[in-house]
Design an enzyme around this catalytic site. Structure first.
Site, PDB file in Angstrom:
ATOM      1  N   ASP A  75       0.811  -0.860  -0.179  1.00  0.00           N
ATOM      2  CA  ASP A  75      -0.136  -0.034   0.083  1.00  0.00           C
ATOM      3  C   ASP A  75       0.518   1.503   0.239  1.00  0.00           C
ATOM      4  O   ASP A  75       0.806   2.504   1.150  1.00  0.00           O
ATOM      5  CB  ASP A  75      -1.034   0.203   1.435  1.00  0.00           C
ATOM      6  N   GLU A 134     -11.565  -0.186  -3.458  1.00  0.00           N
ATOM      7  CA  GLU A 134     -10.791   0.582  -2.129  1.00  0.00           C
ATOM      8  C   GLU A 134      -9.396   1.106  -2.629  1.00  0.00           C
ATOM      9  O   GLU A 134      -9.645   1.472  -4.273  1.00  0.00           O
ATOM     10  CB  GLU A 134     -10.191  -0.368  -1.019  1.00  0.00           C
TER      11      GLU A 134
END
EC number: 3.2.1.99
Length: 320
Positions: free
Chosen positions: A31, A199
Site C-alpha cells: 500500500d 478500495e
C-alpha cells in the site's frame, strides 16, 4: 469460436501492459505512499505496517534504503490496531511548508476503523508529529469503512477520499489538514460484485478532468488462498469534470455502478498490482506507482514489490 475469441482478447489485454520500471535496493512495499521532497527531489516511500515504514532514494529507480518508521510508537488514537498502521497517503502544503501523512487504524475484515494524520517538515524518520484522529471513524456504523485515505485539492478546496468494501469509496470536504468540514461524506464509487471489493482510492488532475483510480479485487493472502483468475487485485480508473461526483469510465459507465476502466492488471510475472497512487516526477512526469507480487519471488505480503510506470495519455485516458 467464442472461447477462442475470449482467449484472444485476454491475451491482448495482458500484452497491453508494460512491465514495472526498474527498482534497486529495498524494493519491498505494501500500500505505498510516495512523494518527492520539494527541497532536493529525494523520494520518500511509505508503506503499511507498524508505525508506517519509510524508505528513501535519490530517484524513483533507487537505490532504496529502509529508514525506519514514521511513528515508531504507533498512533495516539486509542483504538485496536494503533501499533500497526495502514495505507499512508502523503502530500505537501505550501502555506504551512509541511508534509502531511494520513493513515488508518483498523481491525482486519471489520468496519472498525479510524483515520489519523501526522505532519513533518522533511519526511525524515524522527521528524513526524502525530496529531491523532481527524474525526473520521466508524463509531456510528456508517455505510462506509474509514480506511485508505487520499487527500486531493479540488478547485482550491481540500477533500479526502476514503473507503473499502461495504458501500465503496466516499469523499468528504476538509476544513484543514486536521478537521473535516461540516458536510456529510458522499459516495463516489462502488462495486456491486465480489463482496464489493473496491478500495485504495487515489484522485489526481490531468488537463480538464479529475481522475479517480482505485483497486478492485481480493487484496492479499495469495500464498494461502489463490483467488480465481481475474479476482485478484487490479487497478482501475474513472474520470469527472468536477472531481466531486459523476465519475465515469471510458465506456461512460458510472463509477457508482461498478464502472472502471482497467489501468493495470496481472500480466507475465506481475501479479495483483494495487494500492496505487500517482506522483509527479520532476523528470518523468506523471507516474503510476503500486505494489505487486512478483511470481518469481513469492505471493506473500512479505514478498510484495514496488512497481511504477510512466503514464501515457490517449484521448484523455491514461494507460501504461
Amino acid at each position: 469460436m467464442y472461447r477462442s475469441t475470449l482467449l484472444f482478447l485476454f491475451i491482448a489485454l495482458v500484452n497491453a501492459f508494460a512491465n514495472p520500471g526498474p527498482c534497486t535496493g529495498d524494493c519491498w512495499t505494501h500500500d505505498p505512499g510516495l512523494y518527492q521532497r520539494k527541497s532536493d527531489g529525494r523520494y520518500f516511500r511509505f508503506a503499511t505496517g507498524g508505525g508506517i515504514h519509510i524508505s528513501s532514494a535519490p530517484a524513483i529507480v533507487g537505490p532504496w534504503e529502509d529508514n525506519g518508521f514514521a511513528l515508531p510508537n504507533g498512533s495516539k488514537i486509542n483504538h485496536a490496531g494503533n501499533d500497526n498502521l495502514w495505507a499512508p497517503d502523503v502530500h505537501y502544503q505550501e502555506n504551512t511548508k509541511k508534509y502531511y501523512m494520513y493513515y488508518s487504524v483498523s481491525v482486519l475484515g471489520k468496519k472498525d476503523s479510524v483515520i489519523g494524520v501526522a505532519s513533518s517538515d522533511t519526511m525524515e524518520v524522527g521528524s513526524w508529529t502525530d496529531h491523532g484522529s481527524i474525526g473520521l471513524n466508524t463509531s456510528n456504523n456508517p455505510p462506509y469503512n474509514t480506511i485508505d485515505a487520499n487527500w486531493i485539492r479540488i478547485d482550491g478546496a481540500p477533500a479526502l477520499n476514503f473507503g473499502s468494501y461495504w458501500q465503496g469509496i466516499f469523499q468528504v470536504p476538509l476544513k484543514n489538514p486536521f478537521e473535516l468540514a461540516e458536510i456529510a461524506p458522499h459516495q463516489i464509487a462502488w462495486n456491486a460484485s465480489l463482496n464489493h471489493r473496491i478500495e485504495a482510492a487515489f484522485e489526481f488532475k490531468h488537463g480538464n478532468y479529475y481522475y479517480l483510480t482505485f483497486s478492485s479485487g481480493l487484496g492479499g493472502n495469495y500464498d494461502v488462498n489463490l483467488p480465481a483468475q481475474g479476482e485478484e487485485y487490479s487497478i482501475h480508473v474513472c474520470r469527472s469534470e468536477g472531481g466531486r461526483n459523476n465519475f465515469v469510465d471510458k465506456s461512460g459507465r458510472s463509477c457508482r455502478e461498478s464502472g472502471g476502466t482497467t489501468l493495470l492488471a496481472s500480466h507475465g510475472n506481475v501479479y495483483a498490482p494495487g494500492g496505487q497512487g500517482i506522483v509527479e516526477d520532476k523528470n518523468l512526469g506523471q507516474v503510476l506507482y503500486y505494489h505487486y507480487a512478483d511470481k518469481t519471488k513469492g505471493l506473500a505480503k512479505t514478498d510484495y514489490q514496488f512497481g511504477w510506470n510512466r503514464l501515457n495519455w490517449v484521448d484523455g485516458w491514461p494507460s501504461v
